[in-house]
Design a protein around this motif. Structure first.
Motif, PDB file in Angstrom:
ATOM      1  N   UNK B  15       0.840  -1.195   0.000  1.00  0.00           N
ATOM      2  CA  UNK B  15       0.000   0.000   0.000  1.00  0.00           C
ATOM      3  C   UNK B  15       0.878   1.249   0.000  1.00  0.00           C
ATOM      4  N   UNK B  16       0.421   2.232  -0.777  1.00  0.00           N
ATOM      5  CA  UNK B  16       1.250   3.404  -1.072  1.00  0.00           C
ATOM      6  C   UNK B  16       0.669   4.715  -0.579  1.00  0.00           C
ATOM      7  N   UNK B  17       0.111   4.700   0.614  1.00  0.00           N
ATOM      8  CA  UNK B  17      -0.410   5.941   1.198  1.00  0.00           C
ATOM      9  C   UNK B  17       0.694   6.770   1.831  1.00  0.00           C
ATOM     10  N   UNK B  18       0.278   7.647   2.753  1.00  0.00           N
ATOM     11  CA  UNK B  18       1.256   8.567   3.355  1.00  0.00           C
ATOM     12  C   UNK B  18       2.284   7.851   4.215  1.00  0.00           C
ATOM     13  N   UNK B  19       1.901   6.741   4.852  1.00  0.00           N
ATOM     14  CA  UNK B  19       2.872   6.041   5.697  1.00  0.00           C
ATOM     15  C   UNK B  19       3.984   5.458   4.838  1.00  0.00           C
ATOM     16  N   UNK B  20       3.619   4.903   3.689  1.00  0.00           N
ATOM     17  CA  UNK B  20       4.631   4.385   2.768  1.00  0.00           C
ATOM     18  C   UNK B  20       5.498   5.528   2.244  1.00  0.00           C
ATOM     19  N   UNK B 309      12.482  18.075  21.306  1.00  0.00           N
ATOM     20  CA  UNK B 309      11.700  19.294  21.513  1.00  0.00           C
ATOM     21  C   UNK B 309      10.233  18.914  21.668  1.00  0.00           C
ATOM     22  N   UNK B 310       9.496  19.617  22.535  1.00  0.00           N
ATOM     23  CA  UNK B 310       8.051  19.389  22.599  1.00  0.00           C
ATOM     24  C   UNK B 310       7.418  19.621  21.223  1.00  0.00           C
ATOM     25  N   UNK B 311       6.368  18.865  20.928  1.00  0.00           N
ATOM     26  CA  UNK B 311       5.773  18.928  19.593  1.00  0.00           C
ATOM     27  C   UNK B 311       4.263  18.784  19.661  1.00  0.00           C
ATOM     28  N   UNK B 312       3.590  19.441  18.745  1.00  0.00           N
ATOM     29  CA  UNK B 312       2.147  19.265  18.563  1.00  0.00           C
ATOM     30  C   UNK B 312       1.913  18.969  17.088  1.00  0.00           C
ATOM     31  N   UNK B 313       1.185  17.886  16.808  1.00  0.00           N
ATOM     32  CA  UNK B 313       0.888  17.504  15.431  1.00  0.00           C
ATOM     33  C   UNK B 313      -0.587  17.758  15.148  1.00  0.00           C
ATOM     34  N   UNK B 314      -0.853  18.358  14.023  1.00  0.00           N
ATOM     35  CA  UNK B 314      -2.223  18.645  13.590  1.00  0.00           C
ATOM     36  C   UNK B 314      -2.456  17.948  12.262  1.00  0.00           C
ATOM     37  N   UNK B 315      -3.519  17.166  12.162  1.00  0.00           N
ATOM     38  CA  UNK B 315      -3.866  16.596  10.862  1.00  0.00           C
ATOM     39  C   UNK B 315      -4.474  17.666   9.969  1.00  0.00           C
ATOM     40  N   UNK B 337       5.321  30.790  10.332  1.00  0.00           N
ATOM     41  CA  UNK B 337       5.410  30.566  11.787  1.00  0.00           C
ATOM     42  C   UNK B 337       6.625  29.702  12.098  1.00  0.00           C
ATOM     43  N   UNK B 338       7.455  30.152  13.021  1.00  0.00           N
ATOM     44  CA  UNK B 338       8.660  29.399  13.365  1.00  0.00           C
ATOM     45  C   UNK B 338       8.288  28.051  13.978  1.00  0.00           C
ATOM     46  N   UNK B 339       8.971  27.008  13.533  1.00  0.00           N
ATOM     47  CA  UNK B 339       8.754  25.683  14.104  1.00  0.00           C
ATOM     48  C   UNK B 339       7.689  24.873  13.391  1.00  0.00           C
ATOM     49  N   UNK B 340       7.069  25.452  12.350  1.00  0.00           N
ATOM     50  CA  UNK B 340       6.019  24.727  11.612  1.00  0.00           C
ATOM     51  C   UNK B 340       6.654  23.857  10.537  1.00  0.00           C
ATOM     52  N   UNK B 341       6.323  22.580  10.525  1.00  0.00           N
ATOM     53  CA  UNK B 341       6.824  21.631   9.525  1.00  0.00           C
ATOM     54  C   UNK B 341       5.640  21.033   8.777  1.00  0.00           C
ATOM     55  N   UNK B 342       5.596  21.277   7.489  1.00  0.00           N
ATOM     56  CA  UNK B 342       4.446  20.907   6.665  1.00  0.00           C
ATOM     57  C   UNK B 342       4.688  19.601   5.914  1.00  0.00           C
ATOM     58  N   UNK B 343       3.714  18.721   5.961  1.00  0.00           N
ATOM     59  CA  UNK B 343       3.734  17.491   5.161  1.00  0.00           C
ATOM     60  C   UNK B 343       2.428  17.405   4.382  1.00  0.00           C
ATOM     61  N   UNK B 344       2.506  17.496   3.070  1.00  0.00           N
ATOM     62  CA  UNK B 344       1.335  17.264   2.215  1.00  0.00           C
ATOM     63  C   UNK B 344       1.542  15.916   1.549  1.00  0.00           C
ATOM     64  N   UNK B 345       0.512  15.058   1.625  1.00  0.00           N
ATOM     65  CA  UNK B 345       0.696  13.686   1.188  1.00  0.00           C
ATOM     66  C   UNK B 345       0.611  13.525  -0.325  1.00  0.00           C
ATOM     67  N   UNK B 346      -0.017  14.499  -0.987  1.00  0.00           N
ATOM     68  CA  UNK B 346      -0.082  14.413  -2.443  1.00  0.00           C
ATOM     69  C   UNK B 346      -1.306  13.686  -2.956  1.00  0.00           C
ATOM     70  N   UNK B 354     -10.989  13.828   4.876  1.00  0.00           N
ATOM     71  CA  UNK B 354      -9.927  12.949   4.385  1.00  0.00           C
ATOM     72  C   UNK B 354      -8.581  13.495   4.872  1.00  0.00           C
ATOM     73  N   UNK B 355      -7.708  12.590   5.328  1.00  0.00           N
ATOM     74  CA  UNK B 355      -6.375  13.024   5.769  1.00  0.00           C
ATOM     75  C   UNK B 355      -5.530  13.382   4.549  1.00  0.00           C
ATOM     76  N   UNK B 356      -5.234  14.659   4.403  1.00  0.00           N
ATOM     77  CA  UNK B 356      -4.498  15.149   3.230  1.00  0.00           C
ATOM     78  C   UNK B 356      -3.044  15.481   3.563  1.00  0.00           C
ATOM     79  N   UNK B 357      -2.768  15.674   4.841  1.00  0.00           N
ATOM     80  CA  UNK B 357      -1.414  16.022   5.248  1.00  0.00           C
ATOM     81  C   UNK B 357      -1.370  16.237   6.744  1.00  0.00           C
ATOM     82  N   UNK B 358      -0.250  16.689   7.236  1.00  0.00           N
ATOM     83  CA  UNK B 358      -0.182  17.071   8.648  1.00  0.00           C
ATOM     84  C   UNK B 358       0.876  18.144   8.841  1.00  0.00           C
ATOM     85  N   UNK B 359       0.778  18.800   9.973  1.00  0.00           N
ATOM     86  CA  UNK B 359       1.774  19.799  10.356  1.00  0.00           C
ATOM     87  C   UNK B 359       2.283  19.435  11.733  1.00  0.00           C
TER      88      UNK B 359
END
Lengths: 388, 388
Positions: B15-20, B309-315, B337-346, B354-359
């Motif tokens: 399977x080729x979703x975001x985890x893959x 570092x402490x972290x908060x993840x948002x779907x 915003x400092x410390x923001x890391x963007x992941x878009x799954x494509x 639908x889960x499209x990405x996370x920050x």
């Protein structure tokens, strides 16, 4: 960058080595479609690029056609066919950094003249059209020993540089248009990676110190933070920021410095791209140099360059006496060390001193990171099947 | 894993979703050749996989043929055709986690029986063959209101679960073999990602706290470190380690917990893979859960799970009222915003929730990270072109 929001942005990267590969690792996080131009079908970036296009970055037609496939163009190497880039820009393509920056930096003579014109401290130099002209300069008393000769074009990773100690070593002079520099008595070598976006925002990474392997003529270890005093460190940071500002450049710029025996900080050279001396940022800094390149290319706000942990980066280079299909040794042992981060570039063929990968060791203590980095160097082997 | 050293290792991912996709981002750093099996040619992982193979993970032949292409097999989803995996294992393929773990975890009834057999605290339960059998159980007084019904097979992201408050809501009963649980009065929800390799080494990530969005029925924010007391935190950690040890499982296991109104920690369910509740580890922990999966699959020493570092993840989920080709809003603002890391799954198509990405927001202060995570949620928009 309206297109970023559509998940359909096509980013072209010229040349598909490790810098392109690490850029794509970041670009894939933002779902950017990556196109790579390289003449090798199994170049490091090909394994993860969305699209690999075969062609030479030195060839006008290949570069031009590649540019027409993408929405945005960047590169991992400065020796690109600039004429093609200028034409693409004329036709409306966004190219970061701008082709005029490449043109300047491709020629070490123009680079030095830029430093001189902007009052950037750098080793004294003169330009000559050939080895013969350098001999003439020596006869006229313009050049005194020892000196460094650098070919104006095409040098890379220490190639295209000759150190001439005295008249007896004049046979080592390289052929081609060159610059001749007073030889700096080097105490340390530093590097600063700095980025600037289209809004004029500038962010510099912390100063790193480069330790060289005299045999490989490659930076052997990169240490961050460096051990230089704060005065020299601030000097390097302010020079890097001044240079990218004076260039009015968008993108990522690496500036290498010498600190001489008197403690003076002078600029050695620069590269308009991500750099070996910035690889540690992947693990040790809030925003890696590759994400920063993306931000600059997309004209987004630059990311934080705060150092999270001290880091030591070690290049993994091909062992002496080994040439052919690569075989790594000691991988399991080094991965057992806490804080070790392994990057193998995926080059199929090893050669002595070829850059095959790198390891970044992060630790709360720089001394601990250094100790482990030395262990990594001693443990990892890059052999060839043929010679085993 | 001799082959790792040759730069030719073929890792198959089912399977080729975001985890893959995120696993491949790590695998590319070690130059591992990635093969993905998915029925969608433009699944998230396809853009960076070395090889994308079309086929269904539920289909015996597709899974079997895929397994024959690779040196090692792992997966990003537990609902794989287990018969094909068992046959591949019989023929000598290394599969991590082992097919028998999948078989157990695919069936929530077997999962609960495993917990009961090993004295792992979990909500009281009974299994029933159908909705009719549940009605029978109620009549016989075996079940009292309120209760939770979970389909034994196929549930995912909150699907396959019904909460039955009283006799009036019995029409909501789902059809199929199910387990019925006493409804836990939930105070908090926690999760622990734990890994184990073939040498029996076990490493757990810090406990995270999951905040749920009742509308989306998805974990909405993941907070690390959690705010639970050290007693509960240690209980969750020790249960996760006990479970993976009792399973004698190699790989990464996510264990979800409820803390009830009396402060008791009980296991809710588990997944034999990387997990949404571990995405923050990419930026906040020395070794990400994806690198840890690789280490377990390759039977390498496990990496440090120290929180940097402490972290908060948002779907990032699809907005309500939008279905169709996706268009993101507010990306530039959140990247400022400092410390923001963007992941878009494509994913090309958005649907409500639908889960499209996370920050992941990292910060020296958890309060600051939480504040910025809320800003991210308010700012980012996942729309469709069709509805704009």
């Amino acid at each position: 960058m309206h297109k970023l929001l559509t998940s359909n942005l096509k980013l072209g990267i010229i040349a598909g080595g490790q810098l392109a590969k690490m850029l794509i690792q970041e670009a894939s996080k933002w779902d950017i479609d990556s196109y790579v131009l390289d003449s090798e079908p199994d170049c490091p970036a090909a394994s993860i690029a969305s699209h690999s296009i075969l062609g030479s970055y030195r060839d006008y037609d290949d570069v031009y056609r590649f540019g027409k496939m993408v929405d945005l163009l960047s590169f991992e190497i400065e020796h690109v066919n600039v004429e093609a880039l200028i034409q693409l820009k004329r036709e409306g393509l966004r190219i970061v950094p701008d082709p005029r920056i490449l043109e300047l930096i491709q020629d070490k003579g123009l680079q030095k003249e830029f430093f001189a014109r902007h009052g950037i401290p750098t080793a004294e130099f003169k330009t000559y059209g050939s080895a013969e002209a350098i001999r003439g300069g020596i006869e006229r008393g313009e050049i005194s020993y020892p000196f460094v000769q650098k070919l104006r074009k095409g040098g890379y990773d220490g190639r295209g540089v000759a150190v001439i100690q005295d008249a007896g070593s004049l046979d080592s002079l390289l052929h081609g248009a060159s610059l001749v520099e007073r030889r700096v008595e080097i105490d340390r070598e530093l590097s600063v990676v700095v980025a600037r976006n289209g809004k004029g925002e500038i962010k510099s990474y912390p100063v790193v110190e480069m330790l060289f392997d005299p045999k490989a003529n490659l930076a052997d270890m990169i240490i961050c933070p460096s051990s230089v005093g704060s005065e020299q460190s601030e000097k390097a940071l302010s020079l890097a920021a001044r240079i990218i500002e004076d260039l009015k450049m968008e993108g990522v710029l690496a500036v290498e410095f010498f600190v001489d025996q008197d403690g003076e900080v002078v600029v050695n050279e620069m590269a308009p791209r991500t750099h070996n001396s910035g690889h540690h940022t992947i693990e040790s800094v809030a925003t890696s140099q590759f994400e920063q390149q993306l931000r600059a290319v997309l004209d987004l706000p630059l990311g934080s360059t705060q150092l999270l942990l001290p880091a030591v980066m070690v290049n993994i280079v091909g062992d002496e006496g080994h040439e052919g299909p690569v075989r790594y040794e000691g991988v399991e042992e080094i991965l057992a060390l806490e804080g070790v981060n392994l990057h193998l570039y995926g080059k199929k063929i090893t050669r002595p001193y070829r850059k095959m990968g790198h390891v970044t060791v992060v630790s709360a203590s720089l001394a601990d990171a250094l100790e482990k980095a030395k262990q990594v160097k001693e443990t990892i082997g890059v052999k060839s099947w043929k010679h085993s």
